[in-house]
Design a protein around this motif. Sequence first.
Motif, PDB file in Angstrom:
ATOM      1  N   ASP A  94       7.517 -14.550  17.193  1.00  0.00           N
ATOM      2  CA  ASP A  94       7.193 -14.322  18.799  1.00  0.00           C
ATOM      3  C   ASP A  94       5.975 -13.714  18.984  1.00  0.00           C
ATOM      4  N   ASN A  95       4.933 -13.519  17.904  1.00  0.00           N
ATOM      5  CA  ASN A  95       3.809 -13.091  17.999  1.00  0.00           C
ATOM      6  C   ASN A  95       3.733 -11.602  18.372  1.00  0.00           C
ATOM      7  N   HIS A  96       4.912 -10.808  17.992  1.00  0.00           N
ATOM      8  CA  HIS A  96       4.928  -9.407  18.024  1.00  0.00           C
ATOM      9  C   HIS A  96       4.625  -8.759  16.830  1.00  0.00           C
ATOM     10  N   ALA A  97       3.749  -7.843  16.968  1.00  0.00           N
ATOM     11  CA  ALA A  97       3.543  -6.889  15.660  1.00  0.00           C
ATOM     12  C   ALA A  97       4.466  -6.169  15.132  1.00  0.00           C
ATOM     13  N   ILE A  98       4.661  -6.302  13.925  1.00  0.00           N
ATOM     14  CA  ILE A  98       5.917  -5.474  13.294  1.00  0.00           C
ATOM     15  C   ILE A  98       5.412  -4.819  12.143  1.00  0.00           C
ATOM     16  N   GLY A  99       4.019  -4.569  11.916  1.00  0.00           N
ATOM     17  CA  GLY A  99       3.396  -3.748  10.814  1.00  0.00           C
ATOM     18  C   GLY A  99       2.037  -3.795  10.808  1.00  0.00           C
ATOM     19  N   GLU A 136      11.442   7.172  17.161  1.00  0.00           N
ATOM     20  CA  GLU A 136      12.949   6.892  17.252  1.00  0.00           C
ATOM     21  C   GLU A 136      13.716   7.640  16.056  1.00  0.00           C
ATOM     22  N   ILE A 137      13.011   7.372  14.799  1.00  0.00           N
ATOM     23  CA  ILE A 137      13.899   7.873  13.570  1.00  0.00           C
ATOM     24  C   ILE A 137      13.609   9.297  13.361  1.00  0.00           C
ATOM     25  N   GLU A 138      12.460   9.824  13.844  1.00  0.00           N
ATOM     26  CA  GLU A 138      11.965  11.410  13.766  1.00  0.00           C
ATOM     27  C   GLU A 138      13.080  11.998  14.810  1.00  0.00           C
ATOM     28  N   ASN A 139      13.114  11.470  15.849  1.00  0.00           N
ATOM     29  CA  ASN A 139      14.211  12.262  16.762  1.00  0.00           C
ATOM     30  C   ASN A 139      15.548  12.267  16.399  1.00  0.00           C
ATOM     31  N   GLY A 140      15.946  11.079  15.885  1.00  0.00           N
ATOM     32  CA  GLY A 140      17.449  11.089  15.182  1.00  0.00           C
ATOM     33  C   GLY A 140      17.584  11.885  14.031  1.00  0.00           C
ATOM     34  N   LEU A 141      16.460  12.368  13.333  1.00  0.00           N
ATOM     35  CA  LEU A 141      16.700  13.532  12.155  1.00  0.00           C
ATOM     36  C   LEU A 141      16.830  14.618  12.909  1.00  0.00           C
ATOM     37  N   LYS A 142      16.114  14.966  13.795  1.00  0.00           N
ATOM     38  CA  LYS A 142      16.167  16.243  14.559  1.00  0.00           C
ATOM     39  C   LYS A 142      17.530  16.275  15.093  1.00  0.00           C
ATOM     40  N   GLY A 195       3.183   1.966   8.397  1.00  0.00           N
ATOM     41  CA  GLY A 195       3.384   0.433   8.684  1.00  0.00           C
ATOM     42  C   GLY A 195       4.346   0.121   9.930  1.00  0.00           C
ATOM     43  N   TYR A 196       5.357   1.282   9.940  1.00  0.00           N
ATOM     44  CA  TYR A 196       6.323   0.815  11.289  1.00  0.00           C
ATOM     45  C   TYR A 196       5.318   1.291  12.374  1.00  0.00           C
ATOM     46  N   LEU A 197       5.929   0.676  13.486  1.00  0.00           N
ATOM     47  CA  LEU A 197       5.037   0.840  15.019  1.00  0.00           C
ATOM     48  C   LEU A 197       5.594   2.193  15.379  1.00  0.00           C
ATOM     49  N   PRO A 198       4.474   2.982  16.243  1.00  0.00           N
ATOM     50  CA  PRO A 198       4.820   4.314  16.742  1.00  0.00           C
ATOM     51  C   PRO A 198       6.108   4.406  17.312  1.00  0.00           C
ATOM     52  N   ALA A 218       1.683  11.840  13.209  1.00  0.00           N
ATOM     53  CA  ALA A 218       3.147  12.333  13.454  1.00  0.00           C
ATOM     54  C   ALA A 218       2.920  14.010  13.356  1.00  0.00           C
ATOM     55  N   LEU A 219       2.154  14.418  12.670  1.00  0.00           N
ATOM     56  CA  LEU A 219       1.985  15.933  12.409  1.00  0.00           C
ATOM     57  C   LEU A 219       1.455  16.597  13.377  1.00  0.00           C
ATOM     58  N   SER A 220       0.459  15.708  13.901  1.00  0.00           N
ATOM     59  CA  SER A 220      -0.396  16.302  15.246  1.00  0.00           C
ATOM     60  C   SER A 220       0.446  16.382  16.294  1.00  0.00           C
ATOM     61  N   GLN A 221       1.413  15.372  16.580  1.00  0.00           N
ATOM     62  CA  GLN A 221       2.280  15.378  17.572  1.00  0.00           C
ATOM     63  C   GLN A 221       3.172  16.245  17.666  1.00  0.00           C
TER      64      GLN A 221
END
Length: 821
Positions: A556-561, A369-375, A361-364, A143-146
């Motif tokens: 559903d075999n989706h990665a959640i963390g 989405e959360i970072e943009n909401g904060l900004k 552990g949250y997916l990218p 996150a910091l590098s981006q």
Amino acid sequence: MSGGKTKETRFADPRAGGERRARQHSQRAGDSGVAGIVRGLQADAEVAGRFTAWHVEEPRPGVYAELPAGLSKPLVECCARRGLQRLYSHQAEAIEHALAGEDVLLATPTASGKTLAYTLPVLQSLLESRGSARALWMFPTKALSQDQSRSLNGWLEELGEDWHSFTYDGDTPPSVRRTLRDRGHVVLTNPWMLHQGILPNHGKWSQLFRDLRYIVIDEVHTLSGVFGSSVANVLRRAVRIARHYGSEPRFLLSSATVRDAAGHARSILGRDVIVVDRDGSPAAKRIFGVFDPPLLNPVAGLRANALEEVRRLAPRICGPGHQTIFFCNRRTAVEVLTRYLKESAPKLGLRASEIRGYRGGYLPLLRREIENGLKQATVKVVVSTNALELGIDIGRLDVACLVGYPGTQASFWQRAGRVGRSGRASLTLMIARSDPVDQYLAHHPEWLFGRARERLGLDPNNLVLLSEQIKCAAFELPFRGQAGPGGGCGHKSFSGFAAAPHAEDILDYLAEESELLLRRDEARGPSWYWIADAYPAQDVSLGGHEPDNVVVFDEDNHAIGEMDRAHSISEVHDGAIYQVEGVTYKIERFDYENRRAYAKKVDSDYFTEAETDTEVRVLRLEEKAGRDRAEGGTDWAVWRGEVHVTTLATLYKKIRFYTRENVGAEDIHLPPEELDTEAFVITVSEETAAELGLVAGDRAAAWRGVGRLLRRVAPLFLRCQPGDLGIACEIRSRHFEIPAIFLYDKVPGSVGLATVLFAERDGIVGAALEVLERCSCQLGCPACVGPLEEVGALGKETALGLLRHLEGGEPLGCMELEEGT
């Protein structure tokens, strides 16, 4: 630590309150901003008396300097367009040293503009070389590098040059990776990608290494413990490869304020740096409050749960007119508090969607989405682990609430630095837990606001870590020896590893025993060549554990963390409750061998906490200090030595939300984790144990309580990653045959933590004793030696006698033990 003109820390009067405060609170009910929040807290009779201290740092003017003369005209004009006709004094000083070709460490507080101090020298090198120079920037998180990439690309666009910069991490598209390798002028990455992605494939990155002018490392204070020791070796490999291609990069480092910044940088880089640590940036008013939850049972010393107190404080510090961030030290706490706040959103004047959780552990996509909401200020409240602690731009937050001490002064200031970045006044609250360190700091706030005190545990020459990194380096380039004056290898292919003790011995071992290398004795000296089919970096973790993370999947075999394997045995075992932003899942099956956990969404009214058992076996003792008994023999002793540790997850408890009622427990069936490491050990003689009552009836439990207390106060003197230090207490040690407490590095081979503990033993014992003496409980509690049901009715009394005994008298000097003791 923080700089600026401050007011003395003021301890709150617990008797304050009453009608006068109620009237003031009523008069100021319409106040907005931080000042209104603080006045409301101080006027509220229900909570005012629970603040043990208020600390104020007054606004501070900036100290400015002209732009360094070495900056080119296009860069000066670009600065002018951005309103940078002058710089803060520390920025200008650091840039001047960098332009002079020196290695620089800029160690100033959060939000002091450190990024600019390494951005301008890099841009200057690009302008001078007409775009042929290259730079490698390394950040501790994706996150910091981006975030920094967006800032850097703004500069590049404004300069109007056809230069390429992008992040290189696991989320980088293949097409961008190719562009970066071929034409990347500035590559922004993290230690893991440098270790596993760039260095082993340096042939594809030959242009980067051939023209590499600068290596930038941000947040250097995070490089401690096993992680820092591993990264120091990764940097040895990077310099070695750069020299192979003919370049000699300089280092530009940034850090929060640390004790012995020059020594820390020397440990990481293996060479001296120029340290710039006089902060010239202006600062808005900063207000700090230390809140101690009330005693529920003064006799037992039981305090209200910190999360419950935060829930009650939330209506006073959250609202639609400002942004608040809560920091928790554990992932479970983040999920529990997020759930609490979402459910009480109407009381906060917010919608549930304006309250978010954030953790590793949250997916990218969810994190972005959360970072943009904060900004964009659409997120008003965020609950986070240390994942948002570092310098990522997350908007104009006003209030930070730390649920417990984060473990180090640097982390405390990093978290406090997330607020007030807009130039407005900020408020930081620390909620003390029923924890020895938190309780110590609640009554010693000067420790928080004073100079940096913790020693950094760092050992790049740890044999286990060094041998793994030499294996990676040998894969990348052969080691070619050249006999030096002392008989050691001095050829440039050894580079930073030439200073590492036993480097040649490790190479010989890898050739003769592991058969990964081929040794050839040539006229100029021996050489070692990689001959195995393996790709070593993929199996070498920077955290000291196996690198294969555990991935969590839903129905559903989706990665959640995901999480590292070390934490998986206590967090995603069969039956564990796994949470994502307050949504609860139950782990139906944990495939330990294949590193996969399968979860099902459930409506659970409880969460889970696992317990582990640890056994320590002494391999070799290397140092000893202690005190003799008047009548002969040893009274007590402290040791440092090598140990073998076995850890087994045994059971998990089901804890009901809100009430924290224990509603059941079940066994965990997983293999044990084992490691060889170093430990700091305290022992007392059989005679002393008998005199202090350690072996009589229920008093034995006090020995374990003392061990836990020492473990909890140790971070006041030692900075390391939270999971780097483990504990085992034995009332009759198999090795010593007397009571023993082991505090050990939770990493293979250790990284020097035991050495620091051995050196700081007097301070650690003294702090533990003060916590115990200050605690208002009668028989023991979680804030000191442990709860009554664990330490027994005589636990506190016995622990006090023991710690006073350890602190009193003159200890013997330290002695080296003979080999093999």
